[in-house]
Design a protein around this motif. Structure first.
Motif, PDB file in Angstrom:
ATOM      1  N   ILE A 163       0.741  -1.208  -0.048  1.00  0.00           N
ATOM      2  CA  ILE A 163      -0.025  -0.094  -0.027  1.00  0.00           C
ATOM      3  C   ILE A 163       0.703   1.214  -0.014  1.00  0.00           C
ATOM      4  CG2 ILE A 163      -1.568   1.291   1.436  1.00  0.00           C
ATOM      5  CD1 ILE A 163      -2.881  -1.401   2.160  1.00  0.00           C
ATOM      6  N   LEU A 164       1.855   1.101   0.696  1.00  0.00           N
ATOM      7  CA  LEU A 164       2.700   2.393   0.745  1.00  0.00           C
ATOM      8  C   LEU A 164       3.616   2.538  -0.591  1.00  0.00           C
ATOM      9  CD1 LEU A 164       4.511   1.705   4.269  1.00  0.00           C
ATOM     10  CD2 LEU A 164       2.817   3.696   3.713  1.00  0.00           C
ATOM     11  N   THR A 165       3.739   1.554  -1.322  1.00  0.00           N
ATOM     12  CA  THR A 165       4.424   1.732  -2.433  1.00  0.00           C
ATOM     13  C   THR A 165       3.243   2.283  -3.580  1.00  0.00           C
ATOM     14  OG1 THR A 165       6.109  -0.094  -2.033  1.00  0.00           O
ATOM     15  CG2 THR A 165       5.509   0.459  -4.297  1.00  0.00           C
ATOM     16  N   LEU A 166       2.191   1.826  -3.573  1.00  0.00           N
ATOM     17  CA  LEU A 166       1.173   2.158  -4.371  1.00  0.00           C
ATOM     18  C   LEU A 166       0.905   3.552  -4.295  1.00  0.00           C
ATOM     19  CD1 LEU A 166      -1.650  -0.773  -3.977  1.00  0.00           C
ATOM     20  CD2 LEU A 166      -0.072  -0.217  -6.139  1.00  0.00           C
ATOM     21  N   LYS A 167       1.074   4.098  -2.888  1.00  0.00           N
ATOM     22  CA  LYS A 167       0.694   5.529  -2.669  1.00  0.00           C
ATOM     23  C   LYS A 167       2.109   6.336  -3.230  1.00  0.00           C
ATOM     24  CE  LYS A 167       0.552   8.765   1.273  1.00  0.00           C
ATOM     25  NZ  LYS A 167       1.905   9.323   0.971  1.00  0.00           N
ATOM     26  N   ASP A 168       3.034   5.888  -3.096  1.00  0.00           N
ATOM     27  CA  ASP A 168       4.275   6.564  -3.836  1.00  0.00           C
ATOM     28  C   ASP A 168       4.351   6.527  -5.169  1.00  0.00           C
ATOM     29  OD1 ASP A 168       5.158   7.193  -0.913  1.00  0.00           O
ATOM     30  OD2 ASP A 168       6.447   5.416  -0.968  1.00  0.00           O
ATOM     31  N   THR A 169       3.526   5.599  -5.789  1.00  0.00           N
ATOM     32  CA  THR A 169       3.714   5.500  -7.175  1.00  0.00           C
ATOM     33  C   THR A 169       2.553   6.424  -7.688  1.00  0.00           C
ATOM     34  OG1 THR A 169       4.320   2.965  -7.038  1.00  0.00           O
ATOM     35  CG2 THR A 169       3.761   3.737  -9.096  1.00  0.00           C
ATOM     36  N   PRO A 193     -14.935  -8.951   5.718  1.00  0.00           N
ATOM     37  CA  PRO A 193     -15.373  -7.609   6.093  1.00  0.00           C
ATOM     38  C   PRO A 193     -14.307  -6.916   6.986  1.00  0.00           C
ATOM     39  CG  PRO A 193     -16.610  -9.260   6.996  1.00  0.00           C
ATOM     40  CD  PRO A 193     -15.813  -9.967   6.247  1.00  0.00           C
ATOM     41  N   GLN A 194     -13.600  -7.723   7.852  1.00  0.00           N
ATOM     42  CA  GLN A 194     -12.508  -7.079   8.676  1.00  0.00           C
ATOM     43  C   GLN A 194     -11.303  -6.488   7.955  1.00  0.00           C
ATOM     44  OE1 GLN A 194     -13.503 -10.386   8.403  1.00  0.00           O
ATOM     45  NE2 GLN A 194     -14.444 -10.890  10.377  1.00  0.00           N
ATOM     46  N   PHE A 195     -11.415  -6.592   6.609  1.00  0.00           N
ATOM     47  CA  PHE A 195     -10.160  -5.775   5.891  1.00  0.00           C
ATOM     48  C   PHE A 195     -10.350  -4.398   6.445  1.00  0.00           C
ATOM     49  CE2 PHE A 195      -8.076  -7.783   2.329  1.00  0.00           C
ATOM     50  CZ  PHE A 195      -7.048  -6.872   2.332  1.00  0.00           C
ATOM     51  N   GLU A 196     -11.468  -3.671   6.534  1.00  0.00           N
ATOM     52  CA  GLU A 196     -11.578  -2.177   6.954  1.00  0.00           C
ATOM     53  C   GLU A 196     -10.866  -1.951   8.372  1.00  0.00           C
ATOM     54  OE1 GLU A 196     -12.502   1.308   5.955  1.00  0.00           O
ATOM     55  OE2 GLU A 196     -13.812   0.108   5.022  1.00  0.00           O
ATOM     56  N   LYS A 197     -10.859  -2.710   9.181  1.00  0.00           N
ATOM     57  CA  LYS A 197     -10.312  -2.786  10.429  1.00  0.00           C
ATOM     58  C   LYS A 197      -8.841  -2.966  10.182  1.00  0.00           C
ATOM     59  CE  LYS A 197     -13.840  -2.312  13.064  1.00  0.00           C
ATOM     60  NZ  LYS A 197     -14.199  -0.855  13.873  1.00  0.00           N
ATOM     61  N   TYR A 198      -8.254  -3.726   9.383  1.00  0.00           N
ATOM     62  CA  TYR A 198      -6.935  -4.103   9.121  1.00  0.00           C
ATOM     63  C   TYR A 198      -6.169  -2.885   8.267  1.00  0.00           C
ATOM     64  CZ  TYR A 198      -2.812  -5.961   6.989  1.00  0.00           C
ATOM     65  OH  TYR A 198      -1.699  -6.379   6.373  1.00  0.00           O
ATOM     66  N   LEU A 199      -7.059  -2.287   7.405  1.00  0.00           N
ATOM     67  CA  LEU A 199      -6.276  -0.925   6.966  1.00  0.00           C
ATOM     68  C   LEU A 199      -6.443   0.136   8.050  1.00  0.00           C
ATOM     69  CD1 LEU A 199      -8.437  -0.752   3.689  1.00  0.00           C
ATOM     70  CD2 LEU A 199      -5.961  -1.502   4.070  1.00  0.00           C
ATOM     71  N   ALA A 200      -7.192   0.104   8.880  1.00  0.00           N
ATOM     72  CA  ALA A 200      -7.193   1.012  10.019  1.00  0.00           C
ATOM     73  C   ALA A 200      -6.035   0.670  10.917  1.00  0.00           C
ATOM     74  CB  ALA A 200      -8.310   0.954  10.871  1.00  0.00           C
ATOM     75  N   ALA A 201      -5.640  -0.563  11.192  1.00  0.00           N
ATOM     76  CA  ALA A 201      -4.531  -1.145  11.905  1.00  0.00           C
ATOM     77  C   ALA A 201      -3.138  -0.526  11.162  1.00  0.00           C
ATOM     78  CB  ALA A 201      -4.342  -2.352  12.092  1.00  0.00           C
ATOM     79  N   ILE A 202      -3.247  -0.545   9.988  1.00  0.00           N
ATOM     80  CA  ILE A 202      -1.864  -0.071   9.381  1.00  0.00           C
ATOM     81  C   ILE A 202      -1.695   1.341   9.371  1.00  0.00           C
ATOM     82  CG2 ILE A 202      -0.980   0.197   7.134  1.00  0.00           C
ATOM     83  CD1 ILE A 202      -2.214  -2.302   6.257  1.00  0.00           C
ATOM     84  N   ARG A 203      -2.724   2.182   9.557  1.00  0.00           N
ATOM     85  CA  ARG A 203      -2.466   3.503   9.762  1.00  0.00           C
ATOM     86  C   ARG A 203      -2.016   3.987  11.098  1.00  0.00           C
ATOM     87  NH1 ARG A 203      -7.462   3.141   6.786  1.00  0.00           N
ATOM     88  NH2 ARG A 203      -7.293   4.449   4.852  1.00  0.00           N
ATOM     89  N   THR A 204      -1.843   2.914  12.153  1.00  0.00           N
ATOM     90  CA  THR A 204      -1.520   3.319  13.309  1.00  0.00           C
ATOM     91  C   THR A 204       0.075   3.577  13.164  1.00  0.00           C
ATOM     92  OG1 THR A 204      -0.745   0.977  13.649  1.00  0.00           O
ATOM     93  CG2 THR A 204      -2.894   1.921  14.598  1.00  0.00           C
ATOM     94  N   PHE A 205       0.640   3.015  12.041  1.00  0.00           N
ATOM     95  CA  PHE A 205       2.283   3.359  11.845  1.00  0.00           C
ATOM     96  C   PHE A 205       2.697   3.931  10.535  1.00  0.00           C
ATOM     97  CE2 PHE A 205       1.839  -1.202  10.486  1.00  0.00           C
ATOM     98  CZ  PHE A 205       2.109  -1.248   9.488  1.00  0.00           C
ATOM     99  N   SER A 206       1.582   3.681   9.539  1.00  0.00           N
ATOM    100  CA  SER A 206       1.979   4.378   8.222  1.00  0.00           C
ATOM    101  C   SER A 206       1.504   5.810   8.214  1.00  0.00           C
ATOM    102  CB  SER A 206       1.185   3.570   7.269  1.00  0.00           C
ATOM    103  OG  SER A 206       0.034   3.537   7.329  1.00  0.00           O
ATOM    104  N   GLY A 207       0.529   6.443   9.065  1.00  0.00           N
ATOM    105  CA  GLY A 207       0.142   7.646   8.711  1.00  0.00           C
ATOM    106  C   GLY A 207      -1.263   7.795   8.044  1.00  0.00           C
ATOM    107  N   SER A 208      -1.587   8.738   7.726  1.00  0.00           N
ATOM    108  CA  SER A 208      -3.072   8.783   7.163  1.00  0.00           C
ATOM    109  C   SER A 208      -3.054   7.981   5.916  1.00  0.00           C
ATOM    110  CB  SER A 208      -3.643  10.195   6.795  1.00  0.00           C
ATOM    111  OG  SER A 208      -2.716  11.077   6.244  1.00  0.00           O
ATOM    112  N   LEU A 209      -2.127   8.065   5.148  1.00  0.00           N
ATOM    113  CA  LEU A 209      -2.057   7.530   3.834  1.00  0.00           C
ATOM    114  C   LEU A 209      -3.033   8.289   2.801  1.00  0.00           C
ATOM    115  CD1 LEU A 209      -2.591   3.613   4.492  1.00  0.00           C
ATOM    116  CD2 LEU A 209      -0.701   4.972   3.872  1.00  0.00           C
ATOM    117  N   GLN A 210      -2.776   9.580   2.888  1.00  0.00           N
ATOM    118  CA  GLN A 210      -3.509  10.550   2.127  1.00  0.00           C
ATOM    119  C   GLN A 210      -3.123  10.316   0.604  1.00  0.00           C
ATOM    120  OE1 GLN A 210      -3.078  14.511   3.717  1.00  0.00           O
ATOM    121  NE2 GLN A 210      -4.624  14.099   5.378  1.00  0.00           N
TER     122      GLN A 210
END
Length: 856
Positions: free
Chosen positions: A138-144, A155-172
């Protein structure tokens, strides 16, 4: 010659300007900002249009939908122990990824599977083997610059993405959308995808991971006490949430099957046949005729009826393929009896199916019910098996480099190994194909297996390629002669421990030659500690130790995480899960790992535990702050944990040290009962705290992300250059310095500086170093320079071009601004000595608080 003669002067300019950026005078800032590294100047230019396919896709939406001409599925990870099962599906319109375990991004980079074209990721189950590589991807996709990516599955995928944001930031900048199985089927330019949920009845009482291990209790009272002892009050509240909150959504009983149906494709218009029949080929009148014929309609031209089959190839109705995961026997009956999947069996309303991908262990394949169900798909269906019995090489470049390095020194650079499973392959009545990395199955224009790209290791070819490099073998022989002739150099009977094995020596993202940060320190034959744990660490262990990897995992009692950047900790969960498998396999009792790291890591682990898999029982956290020198630890249980840590590792001291990188970034210092001392810097700029705490170390492992001349970029990114890292070791009076954590721009070897000496070595993935090797490692550098001579020459040319550009900018600033005027300091003189510049660097470091470093 001209550029080379300017190198020393420019290096002085850069160091002087870097120091001035932290001084009290503001007048030098504009000039320092004008002399920027080339990589920074490039960021000012508009990014290249890497997403042209998005414009093409928008145009297609306004026309008639017709299926793509070429579609194939390609195996990325085969499901072996070192690389989980993952699939890449290609069409000229879209790219898809099915599952993304650890190491998937690295494989895609190495084998040129374009990450920037991905817009859909499908996940069959919320398991680390399926999602472990997603945070880095995901970080590479964002940088690309990918604007949107859709994730389908549980459906837990939403929570997994929220967990990633705890160390990756907002992923704007990137829209991450989740399409759970409850939503309608997905349709794009290539195919329609239907999600089929399958639920199993799991008996957790019979699961090997569920019984409480000796010395560990899962009672609320015990868990609360442990959290209270290891974290502050706020962190304690956060730790309680997963176990007590009704919002916990973890569901191990769910897998999602994917039914993928390609859009029909109209037949091709046969131009030569049309000319023979007298059709007006090459004129404006032919357009409507072609459209009608390809739509299956007959046309009348000049009184003659032309039927579609006369001038068009047959239409392709669109084949169907299934992607299935059946992780255990409990899922066999629900999957085989699923009404939606029944339609795709032979004789079903949607059959026959072209291809079925089975992500299943061998025990499921051997089950008679599952074997019978496979047979019901019919003789025309192909079956692809992805599991641990697929013992194939994935990372070809790692094997190539290691084979060539092994020619230089076979003990320091041991050959890589492959994990061989002991499971007997199941006997099946239907033909199957076992997965190999890059194996293709073409779905259009015709069904066929394609093995031309399959990864195969040719050791003889790797050796011959190295031997053809001018002067390489002569340099290797000279190195061996020097080592044999010098009585001061150790022979083969070097003390085996302590042993340092570099598992990942690159920074930021995993690449084909250097993986991200991880080092295993084998203290003795039964005690080990991991220093950082980037993505793919377990895969590196498999490739280094082969079938001995379970014994290494059982020896692992402690993991140190230096900070919360993804390239330093996203391999942790896989290590914890695979360690439990190893303990079970070798019949050893379970005990949690001592995790030393920032307390903030619990935010990530708690969320993953709540919504994906239970993993908190695998760790006992000791916040890194508690091990900083001078910290007063008042809680008795925390003191007991620290004493237990020292006893397990036979250490006199385990200290952490705040370093100059990001918030809550630490280095560590390990001092053994026998007296040896090892310092690990983590990521940092030159740091006085580390120098003072690590005085007289036997070994300093220090990051050297960037080459000399890029000091300004190093400050911007809070990293060190090679000479800065060496300088830290010299001030520390370290016996030996291993440089580590190189930018991926130095894929094979970093650039050497004038500060390299007999106390400095360069780390490579899978390099093994013991204290007796300290005098040997520098002797290998001439051979390394010869092996990678082309790469070094290319990097030096880039450096010279950068320095010439910098000189032109300096000259331009003189022409524009003129000499220094009254009231303003003049431009720093090139003749200023290096000692003066170093003193300014040290002065800026003294102002940093010992415990709290805040960097913008």
């Amino acid at each position: 010659m001209y550029a080379a003669s300017l190198q020393q002067a420019l290096a002085g300019w850069t160091r002087r300007l870097c120091c001035s950026s932290s001084s009290s005078s503001p007048h030098l800032r504009p000039l320092s900002m004008s002399i920027r590294p080339a990589s920074e100047r490039r960021r000012d230019k508009p990014p290249p249009d890497t997403l042209r396919h998005l414009k093409s896709r928008e145009k297609r939406r306004h026309g008639d939908m017709h299926g793509p001409a070429t579609v194939y599925m390609q195996v990325v990870g085969t499901g072996s122990r070192e690389n989980g099962a993952s699939l890449y599906v290609f069409s000229e319109y879209n790219r898809y990824l099915f599952n993304c375990g650890e190491g998937t991004q690295r494989l895609m980079q190495e084998h040129k599977l374009k990450i920037s074209r991905l817009d859909n990721v499908f996940v069959t189950r919320m398991s680390w083997s399926n999602v472990g590589g997603l945070s880095g991807l995901i970080l590479t996709l964002k940088d690309t610059g990918v604007p949107k990516c859709v994730f389908s599955g549980p459906p837990q995928f939403e929570k997994y993405l929220a967990a990633i944001r705890t160390f990756s930031g907002s992923l704007q900048g990137i829209d991450l959308a989740v399409r759970p199985y409850t939503e309608p089927h997905y349709v794009d330019d290539t195919m329609a995808v239907y999600q089929v949920p399958i639920f199993a009845k799991l008996d957790f009482r019979n699961s090997p991971a569920s019984p409480e291990s000796p010395g560990q209790s899962s009672s609320p009272k015990s868990a609360k006490r442990q959290r209270k002892d290891s974290e502050d009050h706020l962190q304690e509240k956060q730790n309680e949430k997963p176990d007590r909150s009704p919002k916990t959504s973890r569901d191990p009983s769910l897998v999602v099957a994917f039914v993928c149906k390609l859009h029909p494709k109209k037949g091709n218009f046969l131009v030569m046949k049309a000319k023979e029949l007298g059709l007006p080929v090459g004129t404006s009148a032919i357009g409507p005729i072609v459209a009608a014929l390809k739509a299956g309609k007959s046309v009348v031209f000049e009184g003659k009826e032309i039927r579609p089959e006369e001038v068009c190839t047959p239409a392709d109705p669109g084949p169907t393929f299934l992607v299935l995961e059946c992780p255990s026997r409990e899922f066999i009956q629900p999957m085989c009896e699923n009404e939606q999947l029944q339609k795709y069996l032979a004789g079903g309303s949607e059959g026959p199916t072209a291809l079925v991908v089975h992500m299943v262990p061998e025990s499921v394949l051997a089950d008679n019910v599952y074997k019978s169900w496979m047979a019901r798909f019919g003789s025309t269906t192909e079956h692809l098996i992805l599991n641990e019995n697929n013992q194939t090489v994935h990372n070809l470049r790692s094997h190539k480099i290691q084979t060539q390095l092994n020619l230089i020194h076979s003990d320091i650079f041991p050959l890589l190994r492959t994990f061989q499973t002991k499971d007997e392959p199941a006997s099946l009545s239907v033909p199957i194909v076992r997965g190999h990395c890059l194996l293709k199955y073409q779905l259009r224009p015709k069904f066929e297996w394609q093995r031309d790209a399959v990864v195969e290791v040719d050791t003889k070819e790797f050796i011959n390629e190295a031997m053809e490099i001018p002067g390489f073998m002569a340099q290797v022989e000279e190195c061996k002669r020097v080592l044999a002739a010098n009585p001061a150099l150790p022979s083969d009977n070097v003390d085996k421990y302590p042993e340092v094995v570099f598992l990942g020596t690159g920074s930021a993202i995993p690449m084909k030659i250097r993986n991200v940060s991880s080092i295993i320190l084998n203290i003795d034959s039964t005690r080990s500690i991991l220093l950082d744990c980037g993505e793919g660490t377990f895969g590196q262990l498999c490739r280094h130790y082969g079938n001995d990897v379970d014994r290494v995992l059982c020896n692992l009692s402690t993991i140190f995480v230096s900070h919360m950047h993804a390239d330093h900790h996203t391999g942790l969960i896989n290590i914890l899960l695979e360690r439990e498998k190893a303990l079970i396999a070798l019949g050893e009792s379970f005990s949690p790992v001592m995790l030393v790291g920032p307390a903030q890591i619990m935010n990530w682990l708690n969320q993953y535990h709540s919504h994906c898999q239970k993993i908190l029982r695998h760790i006992t956290l000791i916040p890194a702050w508690h091990l900083v020198e001078g910290t007063n630890v008042t809680k008795f249980n925390t003191q007991d944990l620290i004493h237990s840590l020292l006893k397990k590792l036979k250490l006199e001291k385990f200290q952490t040290c705040v370093v100059r990188h990001c918030r809550n970034a630490f280095g560590c210092i390990l001092q053994h009962n026998s007296g040896w001392k090892i310092v690990y810097s983590g990521d940092t700029m030159p740091c006085t705290n580390l120098i003072q705490t690590g005085q007289n170390a036997n070994l300093l492992i220090h990051e050297a992300t960037l080459e000399d001349g890029l000091e300004e970029e190093a400050i911007e990114k809070t990293h060190s250059t090679t000479s800065q890292a060496i300088d830290v070791g010299m001030k520390m009076n370290a016996e030996f310095i291993m440089l580590n954590h190189f930018s991926q721009r130095y894929a094979k070897i970093p650039l050497f500086s004038a500060d390299f000496n007999e106390k400095v070595g360069i780390a490579f993935d899978h390099m093994r170093v013991r204290f007796g090797d300290f005098k040997v490692v520098p002797k290998l550098i001439p051979s390394l320079k010869t092996l990678f001579a082309d790469e070094i020459e290319e990097m030096e040319e880039r450096r010279e071009k950068r320095e010439l550009r910098q000189l032109k900018e300096v000259h331009g600033s003189f022409s524009t601004n003129g000499p220094g005027t009254q009231g303003q300091p003049s431009v720093p003189r090139i003749s200023e000595t290096a000692d003066e510049m170093k003193r300014e660097l040290e002065g800026s470091d003294r102002d940093v608080d010992h415990k709290r470093v805040k960097l913008t």
